[in-house]
Motif scaffolding. Structure first.
Motif, mmCIF file in Angstrom:
data_model
loop_
_atom_site.group_PDB
_atom_site.id
_atom_site.type_symbol
_atom_site.label_atom_id
_atom_site.label_comp_id
_atom_site.label_asym_id
_atom_site.label_seq_id
_atom_site.Cartn_x
_atom_site.Cartn_y
_atom_site.Cartn_z
ATOM 1 N N ARG A 353 -18.976 -7.954 -39.434
ATOM 2 C CA ARG A 353 -17.819 -7.065 -39.421
ATOM 3 C C ARG A 353 -17.924 -6.000 -40.510
ATOM 4 O O ARG A 353 -17.463 -4.892 -40.335
ATOM 5 C CB ARG A 353 -16.541 -7.873 -39.708
ATOM 6 N N THR A 354 -18.490 -6.404 -41.630
ATOM 7 C CA THR A 354 -18.458 -5.504 -42.788
ATOM 8 C C THR A 354 -19.835 -5.002 -43.182
ATOM 9 O O THR A 354 -19.977 -4.345 -44.205
ATOM 10 C CB THR A 354 -17.823 -6.241 -43.989
ATOM 11 N N HIS A 355 -20.856 -5.323 -42.399
ATOM 12 C CA HIS A 355 -22.194 -4.877 -42.769
ATOM 13 C C HIS A 355 -22.816 -4.031 -41.660
ATOM 14 O O HIS A 355 -22.751 -4.416 -40.494
ATOM 15 C CB HIS A 355 -23.102 -6.061 -43.058
ATOM 16 N N ALA A 356 -23.424 -2.944 -42.056
ATOM 17 C CA ALA A 356 -24.122 -2.090 -41.090
ATOM 18 C C ALA A 356 -25.580 -2.526 -41.002
ATOM 19 O O ALA A 356 -26.086 -3.215 -41.888
ATOM 20 C CB ALA A 356 -24.024 -0.644 -41.522
ATOM 21 N N GLY A 357 -26.239 -2.143 -39.942
ATOM 22 C CA GLY A 357 -27.686 -2.331 -39.864
ATOM 23 C C GLY A 357 -28.141 -3.677 -39.343
ATOM 24 O O GLY A 357 -29.339 -3.931 -39.236
ATOM 25 N N THR A 360 -29.876 -3.178 -35.917
ATOM 26 C CA THR A 360 -31.197 -2.561 -36.093
ATOM 27 C C THR A 360 -32.206 -3.598 -36.542
ATOM 28 O O THR A 360 -33.333 -3.647 -36.046
ATOM 29 C CB THR A 360 -31.119 -1.442 -37.158
ATOM 30 N N THR A 378 -22.707 -6.611 -27.461
ATOM 31 C CA THR A 378 -22.236 -6.939 -28.806
ATOM 32 C C THR A 378 -20.763 -7.294 -28.767
ATOM 33 O O THR A 378 -20.025 -6.879 -27.892
ATOM 34 C CB THR A 378 -22.385 -5.732 -29.763
ATOM 35 N N GLU A 380 -17.640 -8.181 -32.046
ATOM 36 C CA GLU A 380 -17.448 -7.891 -33.463
ATOM 37 C C GLU A 380 -18.378 -8.733 -34.337
ATOM 38 O O GLU A 380 -18.861 -8.264 -35.363
ATOM 39 C CB GLU A 380 -15.994 -8.212 -33.814
#
Ligand code: ASP
Ligand code: MG
Length: 407
Positions: A353-357, A360, A378, A380
């Motif tokens: 929820r709070t992390h990008a990437g 990838t 995907t 959440e």
């Protein structure tokens, strides 16, 4: 004094000797000063045996009668458990679903619990008895026996824990707890101490088989704290509870896989309103549950066509293909392709929820192994990729290592 609800699965009560052993465990906990409610499954293999008998009698057996029949598996195990306790000089009483007032809706074979009135159980507990409740069964508004669907004893246990305001609902099974991935696939799989309801739900919908999914939904809704643990060991297993408590301070908590889905693709669907509803309506009307769905943007000169893919359980694949082939013809789509040689690999974690990437990293990890991604979906806290089935093990291991789940 704590009130504890425990549930033992079929393999834990699969023989007279095992039932005796479970009785010893329960009695020991009672001696420590706890009130004990025990929910049992049928002895291992018994529900399957009864279902086979029903199908021998009739190719499409009446569901009401099937419920009357298969609910007897649990009736046997609770009675034997009561006898086991009594043989050890301990007071115990077996209670069937209707006696526990486990009320359900009208659907036979997969009914939902609509209410529980635990007075009888409470009375028995007040008289210092161990109460052993038949899992998996209830009673509907017409007064008929119903069953809650395969694995339904988990739901019985969680629902009782909620109704009785138990301190904890302990689910005893043949695994140590919830693992970061299937230990059979990856030796580095690690037992989690905590997992949140949401993560557990996503993990089980993604293929991890520890508890019945519906029981986790129930636990989440009513805040029932669950402890999954091994029935032959005294070790602490995994706690399933609210997110705050469950946070292990990691982004990804587990990797799950599911080899039991198949993909259906409809090529060149006319791009206009109502097509998705038509296609999916045909399968949902047949009671087939669709999991992943993908529709492309329309491209090309005509610009009026799109490809449409979705997955269904493998057991429904043939039927779904037949239905979709017909719909495709009706709507003027070009062709239908089917593939049941796939696997869905998912990573799950509230930290997403709070992390990008994260996505990838997942895609890159699969790419590094030369694994082609054929569908992506995907939520959440979950990312799922469909890949060719033979790469399942490789993908699971690579992702587990990449996200350092063994640490
Ligand atoms: N005996 C039922 C089954 O085998 C219910 C359960 O075990 O939870 O599905
Ligand atoms: Mg079970």
């Amino acid at each position: 004094m704590a009130l504890i609800v425990q549930k033992y699965g079929g393999t834990s009560v699969g023989s007279i000797e095992l039932i005796r052993r479970v009785a010893d465990k329960v009695i020991a906990r009672q001696h420590q000063g706890n009130q004990m409610v025990v929910v049992l499954s049928a002895m291992a293999g018994e529900t399957d045996r009864l279902l086979r008998l029903a199908h021998e009698m009739s190719p499409e057996p009446n569901l009401r009668e099937v419920d009357v029949l298969i609910s007897t598996g649990e009736q046997q195990s609770v009675a034997l458990f009561g006898l086991a306790c009594q043989a050890k000089g301990v007071e115990a009483v077996s209670i069937l679903g209707f006696q526990a007032r486990i009320e359900t809706d009208e659907f036979h074979g997969r009914s939902c619990i609509t209410g529980i009135d635990p007075v009888r159980i409470q009375n028995e507990l007040d008289q210092n008895r161990i109460v052993v409740v038949a899992g998996f069964q209830g009673i509907n508004g017409s007064g008929d026996v119903t069953t809650l669907g395969r694995g339904g004893s988990d739901t019985t246990a969680v629902a009782l824990a909620s109704a009785l305001k138990a301190e904890v609902c302990e689910i005893f099974t043949d695994v140590d707890g919830v693992y970061t991935t299937d230990p059979h696939l990856h030796p580095k799989a690690r037992k989690m101490r905590h997992v949140s309801y949401e993560e557990m739900l996503e993990l089980s919908s993604a293929g991890a088989k520890v508890m019945e999914t519906r029981s986790i939904e129930f636990a989440m809704r009513y805040g029932v704290r669950i402890h999954v643990r091994h029935s032959q060991k005294d070790e602490i297993g995994t706690i399933i509870s609210e997110e705050e408590e469950a946070m292990e301070d990691r982004i990804v908590s587990g990797v799950a896989y599911n080899k039991n889905e198949a993909r259906i693709t409809v090529l060149k669907v006319p791009d206009m309103p109502g097509m998705a509803a038509k296609i999916l309506g045909a399968v949902s009307d047949a009671g087939i549950v669709v999991d992943m769905i993908i529709q492309n943007t329309s491209a090309g000169q005509e610009g009026r066509n799109t490809d449409f893919s979705f997955t269904v359980p493998q057991t429904d694949f043939q039927q779904a293909m037949a239905l979709i082939t017909q719909v495709a013809e009706e709507i003027g789509a070009e062709r239908v392709l089917g593939d049941d040689n796939i696997a869905k690999i998912s990573i799950v974690g509230v930290g997403m929820r709070t992390h990008a990437g994260v996505a990838t990293k997942m895609f890159q990890t699969l790419a590094n192994e030369g694994i082609n991604i054929r569908m992506i979906s995907t939520s959440e806290i979950k990312i799922s990729c469909v890949i060719t089935q033979k790469y399942t093990e490789l993908a699971v291991r690579a992702l587990h290592d990449a996200f350092e789940l063994d640490k």
